[in-house]
Design a protein around this motif. Sequence first.
Motif, PDB file in Angstrom:
ATOM      1  N   GLY A   4       0.815  -1.213   0.000  1.00 12.98           N
ATOM      2  CA  GLY A   4       0.000   0.000   0.000  1.00 12.98           C
ATOM      3  C   GLY A   4       0.851   1.267   0.000  1.00 12.98           C
ATOM      4  N   LEU A   5       1.955   1.264   0.758  1.00 13.27           N
ATOM      5  CA  LEU A   5       2.853   2.423   0.752  1.00 13.27           C
ATOM      6  C   LEU A   5       3.454   2.650  -0.629  1.00 13.27           C
ATOM      7  CD1 LEU A   5       4.691   1.962   4.169  1.00 13.27           C
ATOM      8  CD2 LEU A   5       2.949   3.651   3.593  1.00 13.27           C
ATOM      9  N   ARG A   6       3.839   1.558  -1.299  1.00 15.29           N
ATOM     10  CA  ARG A   6       4.386   1.713  -2.650  1.00 15.29           C
ATOM     11  C   ARG A   6       3.347   2.284  -3.617  1.00 15.29           C
ATOM     12  NH1 ARG A   6       7.701  -4.018  -3.317  1.00 15.29           N
ATOM     13  NH2 ARG A   6       9.417  -3.514  -1.900  1.00 15.29           N
ATOM     14  N   SER A   7       2.077   1.830  -3.479  1.00 13.52           N
ATOM     15  CA  SER A   7       1.021   2.334  -4.356  1.00 13.52           C
ATOM     16  C   SER A   7       0.778   3.822  -4.133  1.00 13.52           C
ATOM     17  CB  SER A   7      -0.265   1.534  -4.115  1.00 13.52           C
ATOM     18  OG  SER A   7      -1.314   2.029  -4.909  1.00 13.52           O
ATOM     19  N   ASP A   8       0.766   4.271  -2.848  1.00 17.80           N
ATOM     20  CA  ASP A   8       0.567   5.698  -2.549  1.00 17.80           C
ATOM     21  C   ASP A   8       1.705   6.542  -3.111  1.00 17.80           C
ATOM     22  OD1 ASP A   8      -1.730   5.020  -1.230  1.00 17.80           O
ATOM     23  OD2 ASP A   8      -0.814   4.976   0.752  1.00 17.80           O
ATOM     24  N   LEU A   9       2.936   6.023  -3.010  1.00 17.58           N
ATOM     25  CA  LEU A   9       4.080   6.759  -3.562  1.00 17.58           C
ATOM     26  C   LEU A   9       3.948   6.913  -5.078  1.00 17.58           C
ATOM     27  CD1 LEU A   9       6.800   8.071  -3.108  1.00 17.58           C
ATOM     28  CD2 LEU A   9       7.864   5.830  -3.305  1.00 17.58           C
ATOM     29  N   GLY A  10       3.501   5.851  -5.778  1.00 15.33           N
ATOM     30  CA  GLY A  10       3.303   5.945  -7.227  1.00 15.33           C
ATOM     31  C   GLY A  10       2.238   6.963  -7.605  1.00 15.33           C
ATOM     32  N   LYS A  11       1.152   7.033  -6.814  1.00 12.28           N
ATOM     33  CA  LYS A  11       0.102   8.017  -7.095  1.00 12.28           C
ATOM     34  C   LYS A  11       0.618   9.442  -6.907  1.00 12.28           C
ATOM     35  CE  LYS A  11      -3.749   4.962  -5.832  1.00 12.28           C
ATOM     36  NZ  LYS A  11      -4.853   4.727  -4.879  1.00 12.28           N
ATOM     37  N   LEU A  12       1.425   9.694  -5.872  1.00 13.62           N
ATOM     38  CA  LEU A  12       1.975  11.019  -5.647  1.00 13.62           C
ATOM     39  C   LEU A  12       2.891  11.442  -6.802  1.00 13.62           C
ATOM     40  CD1 LEU A  12       2.786  10.905  -1.829  1.00 13.62           C
ATOM     41  CD2 LEU A  12       0.970  12.182  -2.946  1.00 13.62           C
ATOM     42  N   GLU A  13       3.717  10.504  -7.268  1.00 13.81           N
ATOM     43  CA  GLU A  13       4.596  10.830  -8.396  1.00 13.81           C
ATOM     44  C   GLU A  13       3.790  11.151  -9.660  1.00 13.81           C
ATOM     45  OE1 GLU A  13       7.208   7.577  -8.841  1.00 13.81           O
ATOM     46  OE2 GLU A  13       8.489   8.116  -7.137  1.00 13.81           O
ATOM     47  N   SER A  14       2.707  10.397  -9.895  1.00  9.60           N
ATOM     48  CA  SER A  14       1.868  10.656 -11.063  1.00  9.60           C
ATOM     49  C   SER A  14       1.202  12.024 -10.965  1.00  9.60           C
ATOM     50  CB  SER A  14       0.816   9.552 -11.189  1.00  9.60           C
ATOM     51  OG  SER A  14      -0.051   9.823 -12.256  1.00  9.60           O
ATOM     52  N   ARG A  15       0.727  12.400  -9.767  1.00 14.17           N
ATOM     53  CA  ARG A  15       0.103  13.715  -9.572  1.00 14.17           C
ATOM     54  C   ARG A  15       1.111  14.833  -9.782  1.00 14.17           C
ATOM     55  NH1 ARG A  15      -4.159  16.709 -10.434  1.00 14.17           N
ATOM     56  NH2 ARG A  15      -4.396  18.382  -8.880  1.00 14.17           N
ATOM     57  N   PHE A  16       2.338  14.650  -9.317  1.00 16.10           N
ATOM     58  CA  PHE A  16       3.376  15.665  -9.515  1.00 16.10           C
ATOM     59  C   PHE A  16       3.667  15.856 -10.991  1.00 16.10           C
ATOM     60  CE2 PHE A  16       7.839  16.772 -10.028  1.00 16.10           C
ATOM     61  CZ  PHE A  16       7.904  17.948  -9.287  1.00 16.10           C
ATOM     62  N   ASP A  17       3.749  14.756 -11.745  1.00 13.59           N
ATOM     63  CA  ASP A  17       3.994  14.869 -13.199  1.00 13.59           C
ATOM     64  C   ASP A  17       2.870  15.624 -13.891  1.00 13.59           C
ATOM     65  OD1 ASP A  17       6.320  13.479 -12.867  1.00 13.59           O
ATOM     66  OD2 ASP A  17       5.433  11.530 -13.370  1.00 13.59           O
ATOM     67  N   GLN A  18       1.623  15.345 -13.503  1.00 15.90           N
ATOM     68  CA  GLN A  18       0.485  16.059 -14.107  1.00 15.90           C
ATOM     69  C   GLN A  18       0.550  17.561 -13.807  1.00 15.90           C
ATOM     70  OE1 GLN A  18      -3.018  14.141 -12.651  1.00 15.90           O
ATOM     71  NE2 GLN A  18      -2.664  12.239 -13.787  1.00 15.90           N
ATOM     72  N   LEU A  19       0.866  17.935 -12.568  1.00 18.29           N
ATOM     73  CA  LEU A  19       0.975  19.345 -12.214  1.00 18.29           C
ATOM     74  C   LEU A  19       2.112  20.020 -12.991  1.00 18.29           C
ATOM     75  CD1 LEU A  19       0.459  19.171  -8.347  1.00 18.29           C
ATOM     76  CD2 LEU A  19      -1.165  19.981 -10.066  1.00 18.29           C
ATOM     77  N   PHE A  20       3.196  19.297 -13.195  1.00 21.61           N
ATOM     78  CA  PHE A  20       4.324  19.858 -13.943  1.00 21.61           C
ATOM     79  C   PHE A  20       3.926  20.139 -15.388  1.00 21.61           C
ATOM     80  CE2 PHE A  20       8.039  19.278 -16.640  1.00 21.61           C
ATOM     81  CZ  PHE A  20       8.873  20.259 -16.115  1.00 21.61           C
ATOM     82  N   VAL A  21       3.203  19.213 -16.017  1.00 22.55           N
ATOM     83  CA  VAL A  21       2.763  19.402 -17.406  1.00 22.55           C
ATOM     84  C   VAL A  21       1.800  20.588 -17.502  1.00 22.55           C
ATOM     85  CG1 VAL A  21       1.476  18.344 -19.289  1.00 22.55           C
ATOM     86  CG2 VAL A  21       3.150  17.007 -18.041  1.00 22.55           C
ATOM     87  N   LEU A  22       0.884  20.710 -16.531  1.00 14.53           N
ATOM     88  CA  LEU A  22      -0.054  21.837 -16.545  1.00 14.53           C
ATOM     89  C   LEU A  22       0.689  23.170 -16.384  1.00 14.53           C
ATOM     90  CD1 LEU A  22      -2.960  20.392 -14.380  1.00 14.53           C
ATOM     91  CD2 LEU A  22      -2.935  20.752 -16.855  1.00 14.53           C
ATOM     92  N   ARG A  23       1.704  23.201 -15.543  1.00 16.75           N
ATOM     93  CA  ARG A  23       2.464  24.436 -15.354  1.00 16.75           C
ATOM     94  C   ARG A  23       3.186  24.837 -16.643  1.00 16.75           C
ATOM     95  NH1 ARG A  23       7.341  24.444 -11.192  1.00 16.75           N
ATOM     96  NH2 ARG A  23       8.194  23.229 -12.926  1.00 16.75           N
ATOM     97  N   GLU A  24       3.746  23.847 -17.355  1.00 22.41           N
ATOM     98  CA  GLU A  24       4.424  24.143 -18.611  1.00 22.41           C
ATOM     99  C   GLU A  24       3.436  24.684 -19.658  1.00 22.41           C
ATOM    100  OE1 GLU A  24       7.596  24.156 -19.337  1.00 22.41           O
ATOM    101  OE2 GLU A  24       8.037  23.707 -17.246  1.00 22.41           O
ATOM    102  N   ALA A  25       2.225  24.104 -19.686  1.00 19.34           N
ATOM    103  CA  ALA A  25       1.213  24.581 -20.633  1.00 19.34           C
ATOM    104  C   ALA A  25       0.801  26.025 -20.320  1.00 19.34           C
ATOM    105  CB  ALA A  25       0.001  23.651 -20.592  1.00 19.34           C
ATOM    106  N   ASP A  26       0.631  26.366 -19.013  1.00 20.80           N
ATOM    107  CA  ASP A  26       0.285  27.742 -18.639  1.00 20.80           C
ATOM    108  C   ASP A  26       1.398  28.714 -19.016  1.00 20.80           C
ATOM    109  OD1 ASP A  26      -2.081  26.833 -17.647  1.00 20.80           O
ATOM    110  OD2 ASP A  26      -1.389  26.700 -15.567  1.00 20.80           O
ATOM    111  N   ARG A  27       2.642  28.282 -18.819  1.00 22.08           N
ATOM    112  CA  ARG A  27       3.775  29.147 -19.166  1.00 22.08           C
ATOM    113  C   ARG A  27       3.814  29.417 -20.678  1.00 22.08           C
ATOM    114  NH1 ARG A  27       9.355  26.975 -17.065  1.00 22.08           N
ATOM    115  NH2 ARG A  27       8.222  27.308 -15.123  1.00 22.08           N
ATOM    116  N   LYS A  28       3.554  28.369 -21.475  1.00 20.88           N
ATOM    117  CA  LYS A  28       3.554  28.543 -22.928  1.00 20.88           C
ATOM    118  C   LYS A  28       2.433  29.483 -23.364  1.00 20.88           C
ATOM    119  CE  LYS A  28       3.427  25.848 -27.209  1.00 20.88           C
ATOM    120  NZ  LYS A  28       3.312  24.488 -27.782  1.00 20.88           N
TER     121      LYS A  28
END
Length: 261
Positions: free
Chosen positions: A176-200
Motif C-alpha cells: 500500500g505504501l508503494r502504491s501511494d508513492l506511485g500516485k503522488l509521483e503521477s500527480r506531480f507529473d500532471q501538475l508539472f505538465v499543466l504548469r508548462e502549458a500555462d507558461r507557454k
Amino acid sequence: MSEEDRSRLYAWLREQIDEPLAEYLMSCLAPAPLSDLATKADIGALRAATKADIGALRVATKADIGALRAATKADIGALRAATKADIDALRAATKADIDALRAATKADIDALKADIGALKVATKADIDALRAATKADIGATKADIGALRAATKADIGALRAATKADIDALRADVGGLRSDLGKLESRFDQLFVLREADRKQAAELREADRKQAAALREADHALAAKRHRRLSWAGAGIAVEIVAAEAGMFQRLSDLLAAVF
C-alpha cells in the motif's frame, strides 16, 4: 527545474511519444543551474544511505523473525516438556496401580489356593473382571494421550497460521505504501505538465500584445507623416479637407484602440 524533475519529465515523454521527439523537447528547456546538478559524491552518498537503510531494515526484520522463532520454539519445548511430564506421571501412577493390583491379586490367589477346589469358579470370575477393568483403564489412558496429542498439534497449527497472517499483513502494508508513492509521483507529473502549458500560453499572449503594440506604433507614425505633408499644402479648401480627414482618421484610430483594448 531540478535534475530529478528533468529525469522524470524525460521518462514520461518517452512513454508518451517517440524518443527523438522527447530528446528534442528536453533540449528546448533552459539548462539547469550548477547548484541543481547532482555530483558523483551526492550519488555515492545517496547510494550509501539507501544501502544502509536497507541493511538496517534487513537486520531488524531478521532479528524480529529470529525472536519469533525462538519464542515459538521455547513455547513448543515447554509444551513438550509439560506433556512428557504428564505422560510420565500418568505412566508411573498406572504402573503403581497395576503393581498394587497385581500384588492384591497374587495375595488373593495365594489365599484362595487352599480353597482351590471350592472357590475355583469364583476366583476365575474375579480375575476376568479384574482383567477387563485393567484393560478399560489402559484404553482410557491411551484415549487421553491421543486427545492431548491432538490438542498440542492444533495449538501449533494455530500459532503457525497467526504468524503467517501477521507476515502477510506486513507485506500488504508495504504494498500500500508503494502504491501511494506511485500516485503522488503521477500527480506531480500532471501538475508539472499543466504548469508548462500555462507558461507557454502566457508567452503566446505576451507575443500577441507585443505585435498589437507594434502595429499601433506604425499606424501612429504613418498618421504623423501624413499630417506633416498636409500642413504644407496651401488653400483654405485643402485645410478644411485635411481637418476632416484627420478627424476621420482619429475616429478610426479610436475605434481600433477600443477594439484592441
